[in-house]
Design a protein around this motif. Sequence first.
Motif, PDB file in Angstrom:
ATOM      1  N   GLY A  60       0.791  -1.216   0.050  1.00  0.00           N
ATOM      2  CA  GLY A  60       0.017  -0.115  -0.034  1.00  0.00           C
ATOM      3  C   GLY A  60       0.873   1.444  -0.111  1.00  0.00           C
ATOM      4  N   ARG A  61       2.115   1.054   0.321  1.00  0.00           N
ATOM      5  CA  ARG A  61       3.115   2.313   0.208  1.00  0.00           C
ATOM      6  C   ARG A  61       3.089   3.071  -0.829  1.00  0.00           C
ATOM      7  NH1 ARG A  61       7.890   1.327   4.509  1.00  0.00           N
ATOM      8  NH2 ARG A  61       6.695   1.029   6.448  1.00  0.00           N
ATOM      9  N   GLU A  62       3.081   2.299  -1.873  1.00  0.00           N
ATOM     10  CA  GLU A  62       3.441   2.929  -3.398  1.00  0.00           C
ATOM     11  C   GLU A  62       2.122   3.271  -3.588  1.00  0.00           C
ATOM     12  OE1 GLU A  62       4.488   1.392  -8.031  1.00  0.00           O
ATOM     13  OE2 GLU A  62       4.714   0.053  -6.334  1.00  0.00           O
ATOM     14  N   ARG A  63       0.929   2.823  -3.579  1.00  0.00           N
ATOM     15  CA  ARG A  63      -0.135   3.207  -3.947  1.00  0.00           C
ATOM     16  C   ARG A  63      -0.612   4.588  -3.289  1.00  0.00           C
ATOM     17  NH1 ARG A  63      -4.618   3.554  -1.363  1.00  0.00           N
ATOM     18  NH2 ARG A  63      -4.017   1.912   0.196  1.00  0.00           N
ATOM     19  N   ARG A  64      -0.232   4.614  -1.932  1.00  0.00           N
ATOM     20  CA  ARG A  64      -0.369   5.908  -1.392  1.00  0.00           C
ATOM     21  C   ARG A  64       0.398   7.115  -1.877  1.00  0.00           C
ATOM     22  NH1 ARG A  64      -0.888   2.190   2.987  1.00  0.00           N
ATOM     23  NH2 ARG A  64       1.090   2.825   3.609  1.00  0.00           N
ATOM     24  N   PHE A  65       1.702   6.859  -2.174  1.00  0.00           N
ATOM     25  CA  PHE A  65       2.590   7.768  -2.607  1.00  0.00           C
ATOM     26  C   PHE A  65       2.140   8.094  -4.188  1.00  0.00           C
ATOM     27  CE2 PHE A  65       6.104   8.430  -5.540  1.00  0.00           C
ATOM     28  CZ  PHE A  65       6.742   9.602  -4.967  1.00  0.00           C
ATOM     29  N   ARG A  66       1.773   7.373  -4.750  1.00  0.00           N
ATOM     30  CA  ARG A  66       1.020   7.658  -6.000  1.00  0.00           C
ATOM     31  C   ARG A  66      -0.129   8.565  -5.983  1.00  0.00           C
ATOM     32  NH1 ARG A  66       3.234   5.464 -10.804  1.00  0.00           N
ATOM     33  NH2 ARG A  66       4.526   3.714 -10.511  1.00  0.00           N
ATOM     34  N   ALA A  67      -0.942   8.320  -5.155  1.00  0.00           N
ATOM     35  CA  ALA A  67      -2.388   9.221  -4.901  1.00  0.00           C
ATOM     36  C   ALA A  67      -1.797  10.562  -4.224  1.00  0.00           C
ATOM     37  CB  ALA A  67      -3.024   8.225  -4.047  1.00  0.00           C
ATOM     38  N   HIS A  85      -2.922  13.958  -6.226  1.00  0.00           N
ATOM     39  CA  HIS A  85      -3.567  14.881  -5.662  1.00  0.00           C
ATOM     40  C   HIS A  85      -2.592  16.196  -5.699  1.00  0.00           C
ATOM     41  CE1 HIS A  85      -7.205  13.420  -3.675  1.00  0.00           C
ATOM     42  NE2 HIS A  85      -6.342  12.233  -3.044  1.00  0.00           N
ATOM     43  N   GLN A  86      -1.235  16.336  -5.588  1.00  0.00           N
ATOM     44  CA  GLN A  86      -0.566  17.549  -5.674  1.00  0.00           C
ATOM     45  C   GLN A  86      -0.677  18.088  -7.172  1.00  0.00           C
ATOM     46  OE1 GLN A  86       3.442  17.266  -3.933  1.00  0.00           O
ATOM     47  NE2 GLN A  86       2.807  15.610  -2.694  1.00  0.00           N
ATOM     48  N   VAL A  87      -0.590  17.224  -8.166  1.00  0.00           N
ATOM     49  CA  VAL A  87      -0.564  17.732  -9.530  1.00  0.00           C
ATOM     50  C   VAL A  87      -2.221  18.114  -9.919  1.00  0.00           C
ATOM     51  CG1 VAL A  87      -0.327  16.941 -11.871  1.00  0.00           C
ATOM     52  CG2 VAL A  87       1.284  16.027 -10.219  1.00  0.00           C
ATOM     53  N   SER A  88      -3.278  17.588  -9.478  1.00  0.00           N
ATOM     54  CA  SER A  88      -4.382  17.864  -9.713  1.00  0.00           C
ATOM     55  C   SER A  88      -4.972  19.171  -9.142  1.00  0.00           C
ATOM     56  CB  SER A  88      -5.515  16.734  -9.324  1.00  0.00           C
ATOM     57  OG  SER A  88      -5.356  16.522  -8.177  1.00  0.00           O
ATOM     58  N   LYS A  89      -4.332  19.394  -8.117  1.00  0.00           N
ATOM     59  CA  LYS A  89      -4.692  20.793  -7.193  1.00  0.00           C
ATOM     60  C   LYS A  89      -4.172  21.886  -8.000  1.00  0.00           C
ATOM     61  CE  LYS A  89      -3.969  22.972  -2.573  1.00  0.00           C
ATOM     62  NZ  LYS A  89      -3.602  22.853  -1.321  1.00  0.00           N
ATOM     63  N   LYS A  90      -2.921  21.582  -8.578  1.00  0.00           N
ATOM     64  CA  LYS A  90      -2.316  22.525  -9.410  1.00  0.00           C
ATOM     65  C   LYS A  90      -3.081  22.836 -10.838  1.00  0.00           C
ATOM     66  CE  LYS A  90       2.201  22.027  -7.173  1.00  0.00           C
ATOM     67  NZ  LYS A  90       3.644  21.718  -7.354  1.00  0.00           N
ATOM     68  N   VAL A  91      -3.427  21.615 -11.354  1.00  0.00           N
ATOM     69  CA  VAL A  91      -3.963  21.940 -12.738  1.00  0.00           C
ATOM     70  C   VAL A  91      -5.568  22.477 -12.855  1.00  0.00           C
ATOM     71  CG1 VAL A  91      -5.031  20.485 -14.582  1.00  0.00           C
ATOM     72  CG2 VAL A  91      -2.835  19.893 -13.655  1.00  0.00           C
ATOM     73  N   ALA A 129      -6.001   7.254 -14.678  1.00  0.00           N
ATOM     74  CA  ALA A 129      -7.532   7.379 -14.501  1.00  0.00           C
ATOM     75  C   ALA A 129      -7.491   8.090 -13.241  1.00  0.00           C
ATOM     76  CB  ALA A 129      -7.900   5.977 -14.572  1.00  0.00           C
ATOM     77  N   GLU A 130      -6.738   7.620 -12.210  1.00  0.00           N
ATOM     78  CA  GLU A 130      -6.753   8.264 -10.770  1.00  0.00           C
ATOM     79  C   GLU A 130      -6.382   9.881 -10.983  1.00  0.00           C
ATOM     80  OE1 GLU A 130      -5.315   6.807  -6.703  1.00  0.00           O
ATOM     81  OE2 GLU A 130      -3.743   7.764  -7.709  1.00  0.00           O
ATOM     82  N   LEU A 131      -5.555  10.077 -11.477  1.00  0.00           N
ATOM     83  CA  LEU A 131      -4.971  11.602 -11.854  1.00  0.00           C
ATOM     84  C   LEU A 131      -6.139  12.475 -12.436  1.00  0.00           C
ATOM     85  CD1 LEU A 131      -3.141  13.789 -11.768  1.00  0.00           C
ATOM     86  CD2 LEU A 131      -2.112  13.274 -13.772  1.00  0.00           C
ATOM     87  N   GLN A 132      -6.836  11.726 -13.473  1.00  0.00           N
ATOM     88  CA  GLN A 132      -8.103  12.444 -14.207  1.00  0.00           C
ATOM     89  C   GLN A 132      -9.078  12.576 -13.160  1.00  0.00           C
ATOM     90  OE1 GLN A 132      -8.473  10.486 -18.000  1.00  0.00           O
ATOM     91  NE2 GLN A 132      -7.063  11.688 -18.961  1.00  0.00           N
ATOM     92  N   SER A 133      -9.459  11.481 -12.605  1.00  0.00           N
ATOM     93  CA  SER A 133     -10.814  11.678 -11.834  1.00  0.00           C
ATOM     94  C   SER A 133     -10.313  12.825 -10.511  1.00  0.00           C
ATOM     95  CB  SER A 133     -10.745  10.262 -11.052  1.00  0.00           C
ATOM     96  OG  SER A 133      -9.830  10.015  -9.999  1.00  0.00           O
ATOM     97  N   PHE A 134      -9.015  12.995 -10.054  1.00  0.00           N
ATOM     98  CA  PHE A 134      -8.763  14.114  -9.103  1.00  0.00           C
ATOM     99  C   PHE A 134      -9.085  15.401  -9.628  1.00  0.00           C
ATOM    100  CE2 PHE A 134      -5.639  11.309  -6.279  1.00  0.00           C
ATOM    101  CZ  PHE A 134      -6.608  10.448  -6.048  1.00  0.00           C
TER     102      PHE A 134
END
Length: 449
Positions: A260-267, A271-277, A322-327
């Motif tokens: 789960g650490r890798e998944r949480r890191f990617r999430a 989140h940081q990228v989507s917040k800026k976009v 897909a996660e990035l686009q949903s964020f």
Amino acid sequence: MKTMKQVITAKLKLNLLTEQKTLLREVSLAYRDALNYVSQVAFDNNRTSSANKLQKLAYYDIRDNFRLPAQMACNVCRQVGATYRTLWTKVKQNSQHRKQGKTKKRYKGLDKPPQFVSRTCNLNYGRDFSFVKEGISLITLQGRIKVSYSGYYKHLGLIKSGDAKAKGAKIYYTPSNKTYYLLVSLEIEKPDIEPADIKRVSGVDVGQRYLAVETDTKNQVSFYNGKSTIHKANHYQRRRKSLQRKGTRSAKRRLKKLSGRERRFRADVNHQVSKKVAKSNSLIGLEDLTHIRERTNPRRKGKKASRKQKKANRKQTSWSFAELQSFIDYKAVLNDSLAIKVDADYTSQSCPHCGHTSKGNRPNKGLTFHCENCGFDLHADLVGARNIAMRTLLVRQDWASTGSLSACPDDLSGLSDVSSDEAKAMRLSRFMELRWTAETSPNHIAFSD
């Protein structure tokens, strides 16, 4: 005034006393045992996925044997039914892939009853939990308890102000820090956005080497490098491989902590990228990457794959676009913006300067775009973002003229089935006329570098 609804998930940390933690442990374990019991019942009844049938077969047994409240007993049956529906879908997909020769392996997900391991409970607002002055009122096997909670200040503000309507929730337990959380679905109503409210149009190209490349029609460009996520993914893969080779009890304990650490890191990065976009008052264009994995070239797997190919396969399967686009989608609504998906065809092969489209415009499929026709040179991902931005601007103009926001407007194509190949070909022909420079632009869109 018309409104639009957006559902977000608020993660609330439950600040429990020792007695309250014991009560939550009791109800969560009972819920998990009930899930496994109903899973066996579903397996014994032709692997049924019908929640109604499972409720008729197991409802009273759940109430008597596990002492769960009525609504939670119903939730158990629904959750097991949903799990079996997902497995049946995978079985059907596997059958099709075997017929098409894509794989020789048979999916074995329904060979035995699926086991539920996580200590979670699905709750219904008003019946199983509710917000009160003291915090949250939660149901247990011994009655209701009132606990305090903490979380992200924006989520707390939405809850306390009443601007968000609570729907369902899930009790979630993390063994690493022995903490219980409540994941609450919040429904937010926002006024409908009009075309005149949109002050900015942008396009976002997603990828692996660069998680996202964003540009707007005023040529404001942002690159979000994905090097750190790839490096981290390779690090976790090496750690897992090393621990799996050891196979000792201590190695298995480390693997469990590592999960789960890798998944949480990617999430977190997404989140940081989507917040800026997701900037305010914007119409954000995203690529429609439906079935992107099936559309990519066949990859060698197993013993036939080289070490380099295996590494490439691992990178592709861990791509969280897909996660990035949903964020980006849900953060845009919160910022009075909208995200819309446009056709992704030829965005990286079409020249935004002259319109020439060819695979040869991407030499060796690298990061450099070189137009074979006009000699235009630019970063390939930025070319993709520019093409997406132009297509999004065209969508905005169609929205202003028709009053309907859609990447596939049927009244413009004149076809009833906007998803057909003919309608798509008509849209792509319109896209081929778009130009980034004012001098070569046809009648549709013109703006300068």
